[in-house]
Scaffold this active site. Structure first.
Site, PDB file in Angstrom:
ATOM      1  N   TYR A 174       0.701  -1.337   0.100  1.00 49.76           N
ATOM      2  CA  TYR A 174       0.002  -0.162  -0.020  1.00 49.76           C
ATOM      3  C   TYR A 174       0.928   1.384   0.081  1.00 49.76           C
ATOM      4  CZ  TYR A 174      -3.802   3.146   1.515  1.00 49.76           C
ATOM      5  OH  TYR A 174      -4.686   4.289   1.422  1.00 49.76           O
ATOM      6  N   LYS A 204       1.121   4.263  -3.038  1.00 48.27           N
ATOM      7  CA  LYS A 204       0.735   5.705  -2.804  1.00 48.27           C
ATOM      8  C   LYS A 204       1.994   6.460  -3.024  1.00 48.27           C
ATOM      9  CE  LYS A 204      -3.597   5.095  -1.797  1.00 48.27           C
ATOM     10  NZ  LYS A 204      -4.648   5.541  -2.642  1.00 48.27           N
TER      11      LYS A 204
HETATM   12  N1  LIG Z   1      -9.159   5.768   4.914  1.00 49.22           N
HETATM   13  C1  LIG Z   1      -8.092   6.311   5.111  1.00 49.22           C
HETATM   14  O1  LIG Z   1      -7.426   6.537   6.249  1.00 49.22           O
HETATM   15  C2  LIG Z   1      -7.341   6.781   3.950  1.00 49.22           C
HETATM   16  C3  LIG Z   1      -6.155   7.625   4.021  1.00 49.22           C
HETATM   17  C4  LIG Z   1      -5.450   8.036   2.900  1.00 49.22           C
HETATM   18  C5  LIG Z   1      -6.014   7.555   1.797  1.00 49.22           C
HETATM   19  N2  LIG Z   1      -7.137   6.839   1.550  1.00 49.22           N
HETATM   20  C6  LIG Z   1      -7.529   6.597  -0.012  1.00 49.22           C
HETATM   21  O2  LIG Z   1      -8.751   7.052  -0.028  1.00 49.22           O
HETATM   22  C7  LIG Z   1      -9.319   6.200  -1.114  1.00 49.22           C
HETATM   23  C8  LIG Z   1     -10.768   5.934  -0.674  1.00 49.22           C
HETATM   24  O3  LIG Z   1     -10.614   4.858   0.461  1.00 49.22           O
HETATM   25  P1  LIG Z   1     -11.578   4.533   1.517  1.00 49.22           P
HETATM   26  O4  LIG Z   1     -10.784   4.906   2.798  1.00 49.22           O
HETATM   27  O5  LIG Z   1     -12.654   5.348   1.384  1.00 49.22           O
HETATM   28  O6  LIG Z   1     -11.837   3.143   1.551  1.00 49.22           O
HETATM   29  P2  LIG Z   1     -13.108   2.193   1.173  1.00 49.22           P
HETATM   30  O7  LIG Z   1     -14.386   2.526   2.177  1.00 49.22           O
HETATM   31  O8  LIG Z   1     -12.508   0.837   1.218  1.00 49.22           O
HETATM   32  O9  LIG Z   1     -13.630   2.603  -0.394  1.00 49.22           O
HETATM   33  C9  LIG Z   1     -12.769   2.158  -1.350  1.00 49.22           C
HETATM   34  C10 LIG Z   1     -13.491   2.239  -2.831  1.00 49.22           C
HETATM   35  O10 LIG Z   1     -12.747   2.029  -3.959  1.00 49.22           O
HETATM   36  C11 LIG Z   1     -13.542   1.054  -4.685  1.00 49.22           C
HETATM   37  N3  LIG Z   1     -12.716   0.111  -5.356  1.00 49.22           N
HETATM   38  C12 LIG Z   1     -11.690  -0.774  -4.839  1.00 49.22           C
HETATM   39  N4  LIG Z   1     -11.299  -1.427  -6.199  1.00 49.22           N
HETATM   40  C13 LIG Z   1     -11.884  -0.793  -7.309  1.00 49.22           C
HETATM   41  C14 LIG Z   1     -11.671  -0.987  -8.617  1.00 49.22           C
HETATM   42  N5  LIG Z   1     -10.822  -2.152  -8.958  1.00 49.22           N
HETATM   43  N6  LIG Z   1     -12.555  -0.300  -9.231  1.00 49.22           N
HETATM   44  C15 LIG Z   1     -13.401   0.470  -9.023  1.00 49.22           C
HETATM   45  N7  LIG Z   1     -13.602   0.751  -7.654  1.00 49.22           N
HETATM   46  C16 LIG Z   1     -12.789   0.315  -6.544  1.00 49.22           C
HETATM   47  C17 LIG Z   1     -14.382   0.165  -3.515  1.00 49.22           C
HETATM   48  O11 LIG Z   1     -15.320  -0.401  -4.239  1.00 49.22           O
HETATM   49  P3  LIG Z   1     -16.171  -1.746  -3.497  1.00 49.22           P
HETATM   50  O12 LIG Z   1     -17.214  -1.296  -2.527  1.00 49.22           O
HETATM   51  O13 LIG Z   1     -16.671  -2.508  -4.551  1.00 49.22           O
HETATM   52  O14 LIG Z   1     -14.973  -2.505  -2.821  1.00 49.22           O
HETATM   53  C18 LIG Z   1     -14.783   1.395  -2.881  1.00 49.22           C
HETATM   54  O15 LIG Z   1     -15.782   2.049  -3.288  1.00 49.22           O
HETATM   55  C19 LIG Z   1      -8.306   5.093  -1.337  1.00 49.22           C
HETATM   56  O16 LIG Z   1      -7.535   5.407  -2.564  1.00 49.22           O
HETATM   57  C20 LIG Z   1      -7.441   4.956  -0.251  1.00 49.22           C
HETATM   58  O17 LIG Z   1      -6.387   4.597  -0.445  1.00 49.22           O
HETATM   59  C21 LIG Z   1      -7.969   6.443   2.614  1.00 49.22           C
END
Ligand SMILES: NC(=O)c1ccc[n+]([C@@H]2O[C@H](COP(=O)([O-])OP(=O)(O)OC[C@H]3O[C@@H](n4cnc5c(N)ncnc54)[C@H](OP(=O)(O)O)[C@@H]3O)[C@@H](O)[C@H]2O)c1
Length: 251
Positions: A165, A169
């Site tokens: 991961y 990033k």
């Molecule tokens: N949460 C944190 O603390 C954090 C911090 C920094 C950055 N981020 C980044 O923020 C972004 C959103 O993450 P989140 O925390 O909101 O996580 P999340 O709730 O797990 O959401 C991830 C989303 O990505 C979708 N996804 C995964 N693989 C995909 C694909 N191949 N094609 C299309 N959609 C896909 C998932 O769809 P499904 O529902 O179908 O699985 C879900 O809608 C990510 O890039 C993550 O790395 C998160």
């Protein structure tokens, strides 16, 4: 003219909340989701709250799905104003999760979604973004990809030991910088967002921020004014307070 935004992985978490934020400004939000039921439900929930939200099937690891989405947006709107590359996965934890235990297949799977999928989609819709007066691209990256924070013993990133991961990033942040340079003399701004550690399914809801707070960072970069920055990693700065809480993070 209506602003059109495409958000990948918008069926839940930070993507869903970003769609909500952007819709509140009158933007038409295209709710990208790889699962039709989850995508339709998310678009319906946003619409019930007054948004102009439409589900668009989109798996960022599937070239056909990307091509279909780009063609559909072209046919219906003829342009794209905002691209939020939000979809991301954390990947499996192999063994103790350390580099020496990590399977190549895990690295490949994470990079397929978090890096290659973003390049593929961006390239597929770039001609639509160029038709916008001032398009914005936001790549949802993370502080865990920062070299400076990873190597700072006083940083919350110091104890992190996994590679899939964080390296995805780091790559995404550099991808952002390179697109920003390619588009330097255009109105298009390309930035990487750091939402901060938000409670979502990605981290089994362990984050101390909300998805809505993380989405504020993303939405801000998606709506930057003409004199706003390009080629930055911007967002929440863990440990900083007051006026320093949000800003540019070190590479
Ligand atoms: N949460 C944190 O603390 C954090 C911090 C920094 C950055 N981020 C980044 O923020 C972004 C959103 O993450 P989140 O925390 O909101 O996580 P999340 O709730 O797990 O959401 C991830 C989303 O990505 C979708 N996804 C995964 N693989 C995909 C694909 N191949 N094609 C299309 N959609 C896909 C998932 O769809 P499904 O529902 O179908 O699985 C879900 O809608 C990510 O890039 C993550 O790395 C998160």
């Amino acid at each position: 003219m209506t602003t059109i935004a495409l958000i990948t992985g918008a069926n839940k978490g930070i993507g869903f909340e970003t769609a909500r934020h952007l819709a509140a400004t009158g933007t038409t939000v295209l709710v990208g989701a790889r699962d039709a039921d989850r995508g339709k439900n998310a678009a319906a929930a946003l619409s019930e709250a007054g948004a102009d939200a439409r589900f668009i099937p989109l798996d960022v690891t599937d070239a056909d799905s990307i091509a279909r989405a780009a063609a559909d947006i072209d046919a219906e709107f003829g342009k794209l104003d905002i691209l939020v590359n939000n979809a991301g996965i954390a990947g499996r934890l192999d063994g103790d999760g350390k580099p020496s235990s990590t399977a190549l297949s895990t690295l490949r799977e994470v990079f397929e979604t978090n890096v290659f999928g973003i390049v593929a989609l961006t390239n597929a819709v770039l001609r639509l973004l160029r038709r916008s007066e001032a398009a914005r691209i936001v790549n949802v990256s993370s502080e865990v990809g920062s070299f400076a924070m990873t190597m700072d013993e006083d940083s919350p990133m110091w104890p992190m030991a996994a590679i899939a991961y964080p390296t995805s990033k780091t790559a995404l942040t550099m991808v952002t910088a390179m697109y920003a340079k390619e588009l330097w003399n255009t109105p298009i701004k390309v930035n990487a967002a750091n939402p901060g550690y938000c409670a979502t399914d990605l981290n089994a809801n362990t984050g101390f921020r909300t998805a809505a707070q993380g989405a504020e960072v993303v939405a801000r970069l998606a709506t930057l004014p003409a004199d706003g920055p390009t080629g930055t990693l911007w967002g929440y700065r863990w440990g900083a307070t007051g006026a320093d809480e949000y800003g540019i993070l070190p590479w």
